[in-house]
Design a protein around this motif. Structure first.
Motif, PDB file in Angstrom:
ATOM      1  N   ILE A  96       0.856  -1.184   0.000  1.00 27.52           N
ATOM      2  CA  ILE A  96       0.000   0.000   0.000  1.00 27.52           C
ATOM      3  C   ILE A  96       0.900   1.244   0.000  1.00 27.52           C
ATOM      4  CG2 ILE A  96      -1.894   1.187   1.144  1.00 27.52           C
ATOM      5  CD1 ILE A  96      -2.518  -1.628   0.208  1.00 27.52           C
ATOM      6  N   VAL A  97       0.793   2.053  -1.043  1.00 31.37           N
ATOM      7  CA  VAL A  97       1.578   3.284  -1.168  1.00 31.37           C
ATOM      8  C   VAL A  97       0.633   4.471  -0.992  1.00 31.37           C
ATOM      9  CG1 VAL A  97       3.086   4.650  -2.638  1.00 31.37           C
ATOM     10  CG2 VAL A  97       3.179   2.146  -2.744  1.00 31.37           C
ATOM     11  N   PHE A  98       0.991   5.402  -0.092  1.00 31.42           N
ATOM     12  CA  PHE A  98       0.117   6.554   0.179  1.00 31.42           C
ATOM     13  C   PHE A  98       0.973   7.751   0.587  1.00 31.42           C
ATOM     14  CE2 PHE A  98       0.582   3.917   3.922  1.00 31.42           C
ATOM     15  CZ  PHE A  98       0.910   4.817   4.932  1.00 31.42           C
ATOM     16  N   GLU A  99       0.340   8.886   0.657  1.00 28.98           N
ATOM     17  CA  GLU A  99       1.026  10.120   1.045  1.00 28.98           C
ATOM     18  C   GLU A  99       0.721  10.427   2.502  1.00 28.98           C
ATOM     19  OE1 GLU A  99       0.849  13.478  -1.611  1.00 28.98           O
ATOM     20  OE2 GLU A  99       0.150  12.173  -3.230  1.00 28.98           O
ATOM     21  N   ALA A 100       1.767  10.701   3.257  1.00 33.56           N
ATOM     22  CA  ALA A 100       1.611  11.064   4.666  1.00 33.56           C
ATOM     23  C   ALA A 100       2.540  12.220   4.982  1.00 33.56           C
ATOM     24  CB  ALA A 100       1.933   9.874   5.565  1.00 33.56           C
ATOM     25  N   GLU A 101       1.934  13.315   5.414  1.00 39.08           N
ATOM     26  CA  GLU A 101       2.703  14.517   5.761  1.00 39.08           C
ATOM     27  C   GLU A 101       3.585  14.986   4.617  1.00 39.08           C
ATOM     28  OE1 GLU A 101       4.805  13.604   9.320  1.00 39.08           O
ATOM     29  OE2 GLU A 101       2.990  13.439  10.545  1.00 39.08           O
ATOM     30  N   GLY A 102       3.044  14.951   3.419  1.00 39.39           N
ATOM     31  CA  GLY A 102       3.729  15.502   2.262  1.00 39.39           C
ATOM     32  C   GLY A 102       4.728  14.592   1.595  1.00 39.39           C
ATOM     33  N   SER A 103       4.938  13.377   2.094  1.00 40.81           N
ATOM     34  CA  SER A 103       5.879  12.449   1.467  1.00 40.81           C
ATOM     35  C   SER A 103       5.246  11.066   1.365  1.00 40.81           C
ATOM     36  CB  SER A 103       7.184  12.380   2.269  1.00 40.81           C
ATOM     37  OG  SER A 103       6.933  11.857   3.565  1.00 40.81           O
ATOM     38  N   LEU A 104       5.915  10.217   0.603  1.00 38.60           N
ATOM     39  CA  LEU A 104       5.394   8.872   0.404  1.00 38.60           C
ATOM     40  C   LEU A 104       5.652   7.997   1.614  1.00 38.60           C
ATOM     41  CD1 LEU A 104       6.339   7.916  -3.274  1.00 38.60           C
ATOM     42  CD2 LEU A 104       4.086   8.501  -2.364  1.00 38.60           C
ATOM     43  N   SER A 105       4.704   7.094   1.857  1.00 42.58           N
ATOM     44  CA  SER A 105       4.878   6.074   2.874  1.00 42.58           C
ATOM     45  C   SER A 105       4.241   4.787   2.350  1.00 42.58           C
ATOM     46  CB  SER A 105       4.229   6.508   4.194  1.00 42.58           C
ATOM     47  OG  SER A 105       4.528   5.566   5.221  1.00 42.58           O
ATOM     48  N   SER A 106       4.403   3.713   3.095  1.00 45.78           N
ATOM     49  CA  SER A 106       3.865   2.445   2.592  1.00 45.78           C
ATOM     50  C   SER A 106       3.599   1.473   3.736  1.00 45.78           C
ATOM     51  CB  SER A 106       4.836   1.806   1.587  1.00 45.78           C
ATOM     52  OG  SER A 106       6.037   1.414   2.226  1.00 45.78           O
ATOM     53  N   HIS A 107       2.746   0.506   3.466  1.00 50.19           N
ATOM     54  CA  HIS A 107       2.503  -0.647   4.332  1.00 50.19           C
ATOM     55  C   HIS A 107       2.563  -1.894   3.464  1.00 50.19           C
ATOM     56  CE1 HIS A 107       1.535   1.916   7.591  1.00 50.19           C
ATOM     57  NE2 HIS A 107       0.278   2.191   7.259  1.00 50.19           N
ATOM     58  N   LEU A 108       3.087  -2.971   4.017  1.00 53.17           N
ATOM     59  CA  LEU A 108       3.022  -4.274   3.350  1.00 53.17           C
ATOM     60  C   LEU A 108       2.021  -5.131   4.140  1.00 53.17           C
ATOM     61  CD1 LEU A 108       4.247  -5.957   1.003  1.00 53.17           C
ATOM     62  CD2 LEU A 108       5.780  -6.981   2.712  1.00 53.17           C
ATOM     63  N   ILE A 109       0.902  -5.437   3.536  1.00 53.18           N
ATOM     64  CA  ILE A 109      -0.153  -6.167   4.239  1.00 53.18           C
ATOM     65  C   ILE A 109      -0.370  -7.528   3.577  1.00 53.18           C
ATOM     66  CG2 ILE A 109      -1.311  -4.086   5.050  1.00 53.18           C
ATOM     67  CD1 ILE A 109      -3.287  -4.338   2.782  1.00 53.18           C
ATOM     68  N   THR A 110      -0.879  -8.463   4.365  1.00 53.72           N
ATOM     69  CA  THR A 110      -1.087  -9.831   3.893  1.00 53.72           C
ATOM     70  C   THR A 110      -2.460  -9.969   3.260  1.00 53.72           C
ATOM     71  OG1 THR A 110       0.317 -10.651   5.681  1.00 53.72           O
ATOM     72  CG2 THR A 110      -1.088 -12.258   4.566  1.00 53.72           C
ATOM     73  N   ASP A 111      -2.532 -10.634   2.120  1.00 53.83           N
ATOM     74  CA  ASP A 111      -3.791 -10.856   1.403  1.00 53.83           C
ATOM     75  C   ASP A 111      -4.238 -12.306   1.558  1.00 53.83           C
ATOM     76  OD1 ASP A 111      -3.262  -8.312   0.653  1.00 53.83           O
ATOM     77  OD2 ASP A 111      -3.080  -8.704  -1.496  1.00 53.83           O
ATOM     78  N   LEU A 112      -5.447 -12.584   1.077  1.00 48.45           N
ATOM     79  CA  LEU A 112      -5.940 -13.960   1.037  1.00 48.45           C
ATOM     80  C   LEU A 112      -5.127 -14.781   0.049  1.00 48.45           C
ATOM     81  CD1 LEU A 112      -9.851 -13.604   1.049  1.00 48.45           C
ATOM     82  CD2 LEU A 112      -8.348 -14.194   2.944  1.00 48.45           C
ATOM     83  N   GLU A 113      -4.885 -16.036   0.405  1.00 49.64           N
ATOM     84  CA  GLU A 113      -4.099 -16.914  -0.466  1.00 49.64           C
ATOM     85  C   GLU A 113      -4.965 -17.720  -1.425  1.00 49.64           C
ATOM     86  OE1 GLU A 113      -1.807 -19.316   2.144  1.00 49.64           O
ATOM     87  OE2 GLU A 113      -0.708 -17.622   3.018  1.00 49.64           O
TER      88      GLU A 113
END
Length: 723
Positions: free
Chosen positions: A484-501
């Motif tokens: 997941i790529v998103f903007e936080a406080e004017g810069s890029l940030s990300s999360h790596l989350i687990t999906d269904l297999e």
């Protein structure tokens, strides 16, 4: 359902051809008649009893496979194995019921006692489906005990009820008795047809204890079985009850056993050979019985290849039902439950029987083609094999929307860009994402991550209108992720989350939420499902929901309550819903379909049901009619037992394949297709060399044949001992 239908043909022919029962009736007076006709009033109770019992059995069995998967969380192979083990037991136990009725209790008492066992089994099975009652071990034990008692009950009364109905008629009323069996046959099909359509509705459309209501789906068949028992007992004073007269099946087994034992006992070359191995039973059994056993063994030999047909046929309630869970069940005006498709078989049987008997067979005869019973049965096998060939093709198409197979040292990943502009994603040592990922772009498919072990720390580099940013994440093998790529406080940030297999089971849809707002939210999906999601791109867990349009949800924030419209959550799909904004009294969302919805419609199962139902008509009814024409009337019950045992053996074959040789489902369908075609060739060769006989002519021939006397046998044995 074919075995029960064929059994009716069995009893119908046996009742029409057998001699009157010997011994006195327990009830000497004549039974009252229906509306001044020659039909005994007692048959009304028997027909209603049969309808309720068949509703009970088929309704319970229709939801059994999904019960194992959804309630016990067993895998498909184990669920299939237990389902067919139960089905096999249901066709082994008729032998027990027949012996009890003919040698000990009589038909009436056998039906009563085993029906009580049947009811107790249903009640235990229903109680075992209550989620709040104990842990899973308790549920499994109760369910298995219940299924064992049900198998003993339904199998035990199977050879008794129809024959008991035939006993109610006086010998001169053969025409009425024949029509009674037609009504009796109709009650079986009506019970099967209605129950296989209604019970899945009780399971899927009614919710109890927060999930599918299996307790109700099993409880209604249990109530019908209680009603069946009450109705049968209510007619007790009207029945004609014949006493036990000995079981011919036991006599046949004893005759065969004595012949084998006697032959092994007299292996000396000085002892004259006999024309047939069964002639070695002549010292103890009459020539007539030996001759009749010879006729029966000729037919039973033809039964040897038949279990393979039933191995395919009975998978309608297991493998085909599981296939339906992975398909689109929306027929526009009605959404079918996957286990409801089984109702097509009894429906098509009712349609095909008159079409074949009054249309197809006469038309073939007009074309001067000798469509012998053996050829009809072989054709039925071919049709069943073709049905499984179609099932394999459908399965291949279904697999196109499945998740890719997870393998060691590999994972799957997709990128969800929730920023305002395209983002270039680079992964350490991976050649992925050559083009920038557009904002809110729905990924077409997952990409493969190659790892150097069971897990690996990878560096993800993001570039977006300026300097690049790097993030390190640990990735495990055989897992599925979304970056997941998103903007936080004017810069890029990300999360790596687990999906269904894998796809959600049983045609459910899975949905999770990402909260892009700066405040926590509480979501209501359908007045029952509540989810709390933290602010600033917090991620919820997955929620499994029924396939439906969800346009009346609620989103509660610190500033108020807003409408949440998710649209259609389709069969077998997995969604990520991103809450992006709140405006105009509604929540603005973006929905990504992570796992594709089931796009193969359930209607594509119709051709395979058409083929296997047509094959059943040609195979089952023709097979028993032919085999009975080749055996004396006194041996029909032996052939009935042999026929039912072929069904039991067929189910056992499925059990063995499911447990011993697990494979891709489409490959298993192909395997059964090839096996049935091979068996069909063997059966056709056996049928080619089979010489049809008239039992009456063969009996006369046996009476004229000469066999060594008992005195000669004793003499021969004595001489051998002296030597």
């Amino acid at each position: 359902m074919a075995a029960e239908d064929s059994m009716l043909q069995t009893v119908k022919e046996a009742q029409a051809g057998d001699d009157p029962p010997k011994g006195d009736f327990t009830v000497q007076k004549k039974s009252p008649k229906l509306c001044g006709s020659n039909y005994p009033l007692s048959i009304a109770f028997i027909v209603v009893n049969e309808f309720c019992e068949r509703f009970s059995y088929y309704g319970m069995r229709a939801v059994l496979t999904l019960y194992f998967i959804s309630f016990f969380h067993w895998d498909e192979n184990l669920s299939t194995a237990v389902y067919h083990a139960f089905s096999a037991l249901c066709y082994f136990t008729p032998v027990i019921g027949a012996i009890m009725a003919d040698s000990w209790l009589g038909k009436y008492k056998t039906i009563i006692y085993l029906s009580v066992v049947y009811v107790v089994g249903h009640l235990i099975k229903s109680v075992g489906a209550i989620p709040s009652l104990g842990n899973q071990a308790v549920h499994v034990v109760l369910s298995m005990v219940g299924l064992f008692l049900i198998a003993l009950g339904t199998g035990g009364i199977k050879p008794c009820v129809s024959a008991f109905g035939g006993d109610q008629f006086e010998e001169e009323h053969t025409s009425e008795r024949s029509k009674f069996f037609s009504v009796f046959y109709l009650s079986i099909n009506a019970g099967s047809l209605i129950s296989t359509f209604v019970t899945p509705v009780l399971r899927g459309d009614v919710k109890c204890f927060g999930e599918d209501c299996y307790a109700l789906a099993f409880g209604v068949p249990a109530a019908l079985m209680v009603l069946a028992l009450v109705v049968f007992i209510a007619g007790s004073g009207l029945y004609r009850k014949t006493p036990p007269q000995g079981n011919v099946l036991l006599e046949v087994c004893k005759c065969i056993g004595f012949a084998v034992k006697n032959r092994l006992k007299n292996r000396s070359h000085q002892i004259p050979k006999r024309d047939h191995w069964l002639d070695w039973a002549s010292e103890k059994y009459s020539k007539q019985l030996i001759g009749e056993v010879k006729m029966v063994t000729r037919v039973l030999f033809l039964f040897l290849p038949l279990p393979m047909f039933w191995a395919l046929f009975d998978q309608q309630g297991s493998r085909w039902t599981l296939q339906a869970t992975k398909m689109n069940a929306d027929f526009g005006i009605y959404v079918l439950q996957p286990d409801q498709m089984q109702f097509l078989n009894p429906l098509l049987i009712l349609v095909f029987i008159p079409i074949f008997d009054l249309g197809l067979y006469p038309l073939i005869s007009m074309c001067k083609f000798n469509f012998t019973p053996i050829r009809k049965m072989a054709t039925g096998m071919i049709l069943a094999g073709m049905a499984f060939g179609l099932a394999a093709i459908v399965e291949v198409k279904i697999n196109e929307t499945d998740m890719p197979q997870l393998v060691p040292k590999e994972s799957l990943i997709q990128v969800l860009n929730l920023a305002k502009n395209p983002v270039q994603v680079t992964v350490q040592d991976q050649n992925l994402f050559q083009q920038p990922v557009e904002a809110f772009q729905n990924p077409d498919e997952y990409s493969h991550l190659k790892l150097n072990g069971e897990q690996q720390s990878l560096r993800f580099i993001l570039q977006h209108q300026g300097p690049s940013l790097a993030f390190n994440y640990t990735v495990k093998e055989k897992s599925v992720y979304s970056l997941i790529v998103f903007e936080a406080e004017g810069s890029l940030s990300s999360h790596l989350i687990t999906d269904l297999e894998a796809k959600p089971e049983n045609g459910l849809a899975a949905v999770r939420f990402i909260n892009g707002l700066s405040q926590d939210v509480n979501l209501t999906i359908d007045s029952k499902q509540f989810i709390a999601v933290q602010r600033n791109y917090g991620v919820s867990g997955y929620l499994l929901v029924e396939r439906d349009k969800y346009d009346n949800g609620k989103c509660i924030t610190e500033t108020g309550e807003f409408t949440l419209d998710l649209g259609l959550l389709d069969f077998g799909a997995s969604y990520t819903v991103v809450i992006t904004n709140v405006s105009g009294g509604a929540v603005q969302t973006w929905k990504s379909e992570d796992i594709k919805a089931n796009n193969v419609h359930m209607a594509w199962q119709l051709p395979q049901y058409l083929l296997i139902s047509a094959g059943e008509v040609m195979f089952s009814i023709t097979g028993l009619a032919f085999s009975y024409s080749q055996s004396p009337a006194s041996m029909k019950s032996v052939l009935q037992a042999g026929w039912l045992l072929t069904v039991a053996v067929g189910n056992t074959l499925v059990l063995v394949v499911a447990q011993a040789a697990p494979m891709a489902q489409w490959a298993e369908f192909v395997l059964f297709t090839v096996l049935l075609f091979a068996v069909c060739i063997i059966f056709s060769i056996m049928g080619y060399f089979y010489v049809s006989v008239d039992p009456e002519d063969l009996e006369e021939k046996e009476e004229k044949s000469e066999t060594p006397s008992r005195g000669n046998m004793i003499s021969l044995v004595t001489q051998k001992t002296k030597l």
